[in-house]
Design a protein around this motif. Structure first.
Motif, mmCIF file in Angstrom:
data_model
loop_
_atom_site.group_PDB
_atom_site.id
_atom_site.type_symbol
_atom_site.label_atom_id
_atom_site.label_comp_id
_atom_site.label_asym_id
_atom_site.label_seq_id
_atom_site.Cartn_x
_atom_site.Cartn_y
_atom_site.Cartn_z
ATOM 1 N N ALA A 221 -13.763 9.025 0.619
ATOM 2 C CA ALA A 221 -14.307 9.749 1.982
ATOM 3 C C ALA A 221 -15.613 8.809 2.231
ATOM 4 O O ALA A 221 -15.874 8.848 3.461
ATOM 5 C CB ALA A 221 -14.132 11.151 1.746
ATOM 6 N N ARG A 222 -16.318 8.486 1.012
ATOM 7 C CA ARG A 222 -17.614 8.063 1.693
ATOM 8 C C ARG A 222 -17.379 6.572 2.296
ATOM 9 O O ARG A 222 -18.673 6.158 2.806
ATOM 10 C CB ARG A 222 -18.234 7.673 0.082
ATOM 11 N N ILE A 223 -16.296 5.951 2.432
ATOM 12 C CA ILE A 223 -16.083 4.739 3.196
ATOM 13 C C ILE A 223 -15.570 4.960 4.358
ATOM 14 O O ILE A 223 -14.478 5.453 4.471
ATOM 15 C CB ILE A 223 -15.122 3.682 2.478
ATOM 16 N N ALA A 224 -16.339 4.739 5.414
ATOM 17 C CA ALA A 224 -16.228 4.773 6.762
ATOM 18 C C ALA A 224 -14.800 3.971 7.323
ATOM 19 O O ALA A 224 -14.866 2.967 6.868
ATOM 20 C CB ALA A 224 -17.265 4.561 7.754
ATOM 21 N N MET A 225 -13.949 4.687 8.083
ATOM 22 C CA MET A 225 -12.676 4.071 8.397
ATOM 23 C C MET A 225 -11.924 3.216 7.238
ATOM 24 O O MET A 225 -11.757 2.006 7.490
ATOM 25 C CB MET A 225 -12.945 3.173 9.506
ATOM 26 N N ALA A 226 -11.930 4.160 6.003
ATOM 27 C CA ALA A 226 -11.515 3.263 4.859
ATOM 28 C C ALA A 226 -9.940 2.838 5.128
ATOM 29 O O ALA A 226 -9.731 1.817 4.621
ATOM 30 C CB ALA A 226 -11.605 4.081 3.730
ATOM 31 N N ARG A 227 -9.072 3.500 5.502
ATOM 32 C CA ARG A 227 -7.676 3.117 5.689
ATOM 33 C C ARG A 227 -7.667 2.075 6.535
ATOM 34 O O ARG A 227 -6.797 0.932 6.264
ATOM 35 C CB ARG A 227 -6.789 4.303 5.963
ATOM 36 N N GLU A 228 -8.167 1.919 7.553
ATOM 37 C CA GLU A 228 -8.179 0.697 8.576
ATOM 38 C C GLU A 228 -8.649 -0.454 7.943
ATOM 39 O O GLU A 228 -8.293 -1.655 8.078
ATOM 40 C CB GLU A 228 -8.884 1.225 9.867
ATOM 41 N N ARG A 229 -9.749 -0.472 7.300
ATOM 42 C CA ARG A 229 -10.495 -1.553 6.628
ATOM 43 C C ARG A 229 -9.629 -2.054 5.549
ATOM 44 O O ARG A 229 -9.766 -2.893 5.264
ATOM 45 C CB ARG A 229 -11.820 -0.995 6.120
ATOM 46 N N MET A 230 -8.944 -0.842 4.601
ATOM 47 C CA MET A 230 -8.164 -1.153 3.615
ATOM 48 C C MET A 230 -6.915 -2.123 4.167
ATOM 49 O O MET A 230 -6.532 -3.404 3.703
ATOM 50 C CB MET A 230 -7.487 0.130 2.969
ATOM 51 N N LEU A 231 -6.428 -1.795 5.488
ATOM 52 C CA LEU A 231 -5.407 -2.731 6.128
ATOM 53 C C LEU A 231 -5.622 -3.992 6.380
ATOM 54 O O LEU A 231 -4.921 -5.084 6.200
ATOM 55 C CB LEU A 231 -4.761 -1.920 7.160
ATOM 56 N N LEU A 232 -6.970 -3.931 7.188
ATOM 57 C CA LEU A 232 -7.533 -5.366 7.635
ATOM 58 C C LEU A 232 -7.807 -6.288 6.394
ATOM 59 O O LEU A 232 -7.523 -7.548 6.293
ATOM 60 C CB LEU A 232 -8.603 -5.135 8.536
ATOM 61 N N LYS B 205 -0.596 3.443 14.138
ATOM 62 C CA LYS B 205 -0.443 4.937 13.556
ATOM 63 C C LYS B 205 -1.726 5.614 13.311
ATOM 64 O O LYS B 205 -1.635 6.715 13.515
ATOM 65 C CB LYS B 205 0.431 4.761 12.222
ATOM 66 N N LEU B 206 -2.417 4.929 12.575
ATOM 67 C CA LEU B 206 -3.822 5.713 12.411
ATOM 68 C C LEU B 206 -4.626 6.050 13.514
ATOM 69 O O LEU B 206 -5.244 7.120 13.450
ATOM 70 C CB LEU B 206 -4.713 4.719 11.481
ATOM 71 N N ARG B 207 -4.597 5.302 14.472
ATOM 72 C CA ARG B 207 -5.262 5.527 15.582
ATOM 73 C C ARG B 207 -4.523 6.775 16.430
ATOM 74 O O ARG B 207 -5.230 7.699 16.919
ATOM 75 C CB ARG B 207 -5.368 4.493 16.757
ATOM 76 N N LEU C 299 0.924 -1.182 0.089
ATOM 77 C CA LEU C 299 -0.042 0.211 -0.028
ATOM 78 C C LEU C 299 1.015 1.362 -0.328
ATOM 79 O O LEU C 299 1.881 1.279 0.770
ATOM 80 C CB LEU C 299 -0.717 0.215 1.258
ATOM 81 N N LEU C 300 0.348 2.235 -0.540
ATOM 82 C CA LEU C 300 1.158 3.613 -0.790
ATOM 83 C C LEU C 300 0.402 4.467 0.108
ATOM 84 O O LEU C 300 -0.743 4.669 0.159
ATOM 85 C CB LEU C 300 1.188 4.124 -2.061
ATOM 86 N N ASP C 301 1.412 5.154 0.892
ATOM 87 C CA ASP C 301 0.543 6.218 2.041
ATOM 88 C C ASP C 301 0.072 7.548 0.952
ATOM 89 O O ASP C 301 -0.908 8.295 1.640
ATOM 90 C CB ASP C 301 1.756 6.857 2.869
ATOM 91 N N THR C 302 0.713 7.657 -0.004
ATOM 92 C CA THR C 302 -0.142 8.689 -0.974
ATOM 93 C C THR C 302 -1.487 8.457 -1.526
ATOM 94 O O THR C 302 -2.379 9.242 -1.884
ATOM 95 C CB THR C 302 0.782 8.905 -2.172
ATOM 96 N N VAL C 303 -1.893 7.068 -1.285
ATOM 97 C CA VAL C 303 -3.260 6.553 -1.870
ATOM 98 C C VAL C 303 -4.421 7.077 -0.815
ATOM 99 O O VAL C 303 -4.146 6.837 0.360
ATOM 100 C CB VAL C 303 -3.573 5.253 -2.046
ATOM 101 N N GLY D 27 -5.524 9.957 15.098
ATOM 102 C CA GLY D 27 -6.662 10.524 15.278
ATOM 103 C C GLY D 27 -7.456 10.657 14.177
ATOM 104 O O GLY D 27 -8.518 11.212 14.026
ATOM 105 N N GLY D 28 -7.269 9.362 13.350
ATOM 106 C CA GLY D 28 -8.232 9.278 11.993
ATOM 107 C C GLY D 28 -7.867 10.376 11.026
ATOM 108 O O GLY D 28 -8.717 10.360 9.884
ATOM 109 N N ALA D 29 -6.684 11.236 11.122
ATOM 110 C CA ALA D 29 -6.586 12.306 10.199
ATOM 111 C C ALA D 29 -6.254 11.721 8.725
ATOM 112 O O ALA D 29 -6.039 12.110 7.755
ATOM 113 C CB ALA D 29 -5.295 13.174 10.437
ATOM 114 N N ALA D 30 -5.969 10.354 8.848
ATOM 115 C CA ALA D 30 -5.358 9.880 7.529
ATOM 116 C C ALA D 30 -6.602 9.287 6.647
ATOM 117 O O ALA D 30 -6.294 8.668 5.551
ATOM 118 C CB ALA D 30 -4.373 8.539 8.104
ATOM 119 N N HIS D 31 -7.804 9.646 6.945
ATOM 120 C CA HIS D 31 -9.104 9.091 6.184
ATOM 121 C C HIS D 31 -8.926 9.984 4.987
ATOM 122 O O HIS D 31 -9.759 10.256 4.431
ATOM 123 C CB HIS D 31 -10.211 9.171 6.927
#
Length: 167
Positions: free
Chosen positions: A35-46, A158-160, A27-31, A163-167
């Motif tokens: 925004a319509r997907i809640a907690m998208a980055r966390e769910r992407m990682l899982l 890191k995402l936690r 995964l790339l940090d730049t991706v 504070g969710g700013a990475a969404h």
């Protein structure tokens, strides 16, 4: 600058952990996920973790296993049965069905497939995995899975902290 160096080091560690799984798992940090997907980055990682673990199990048991049993239900029953066998507790089909919330008839069909392939044996009314689950290079394969899990946990942490700013 220190934050940038930490990010680069993290990306490097992540890439080495996930490179064996293939480029599509890095995964790339730049991706930025939608925004319509809640907690998208966390769910992407899982999601990446789930897929990586499933793929590694498929790799362990070979193309014939995957080709004949391309079913998440099949794998789930196999994992549950392995867990119960490792706990020295062979399990009945009804217990598997109740524990996984899968119809008993489906569990019985999948167990029969596993028996035909030699991965499962029936002991009275209970089932357990056979020694066929002991595959070559097991320690290395398990370490790769542990590394996937640890890297995912670090990224989620890191995402936690952010504070969710990475969404």
């Amino acid at each position: 600058m220190a934050l940038q160096n930490q990010t680069c080091a993290s990306n490097s560690a992540e890439q080495s952990t996930w490179t064996a799984a293939g480029d599509e798992f890095v995964l790339l940090d730049t991706v930025q996920p939608p925004a319509r997907i809640a907690m998208a980055r966390e769910r992407m990682l899982l999601s990446r973790l789930y897929l990586g673990l499933i793929r590694s199990i498929n790799d362990d048991y070979g193309a014939d296993f995957v080709r004949q049993n391309d079913s998440a239900t099949f794998r789930t029953i196999g994992i549950y049965l392995f867990l119960r066998t490792a706990m020295c507790s062979p399990v009945r089909a009804t217990t598997i069905a109740q524990g996984l919330r899968i119809p008993r008839a489906t569990v019985l069909r999948r167990l029969e497939e596993m028996i035909k392939q030699g991965y499962v044996e029936r002991i009275g009314n209970a089932y357990r995995v056979t020694d066929k689950v002991n595959i070559p290079d097991l320690q290395q394969r398990l370490q790769q899975r542990v590394d996937m899990i640890l890297e995912t946990a670090r990224e989620l942490s890191k995402l936690r902290e952010a504070g969710g700013a990475a969404h």
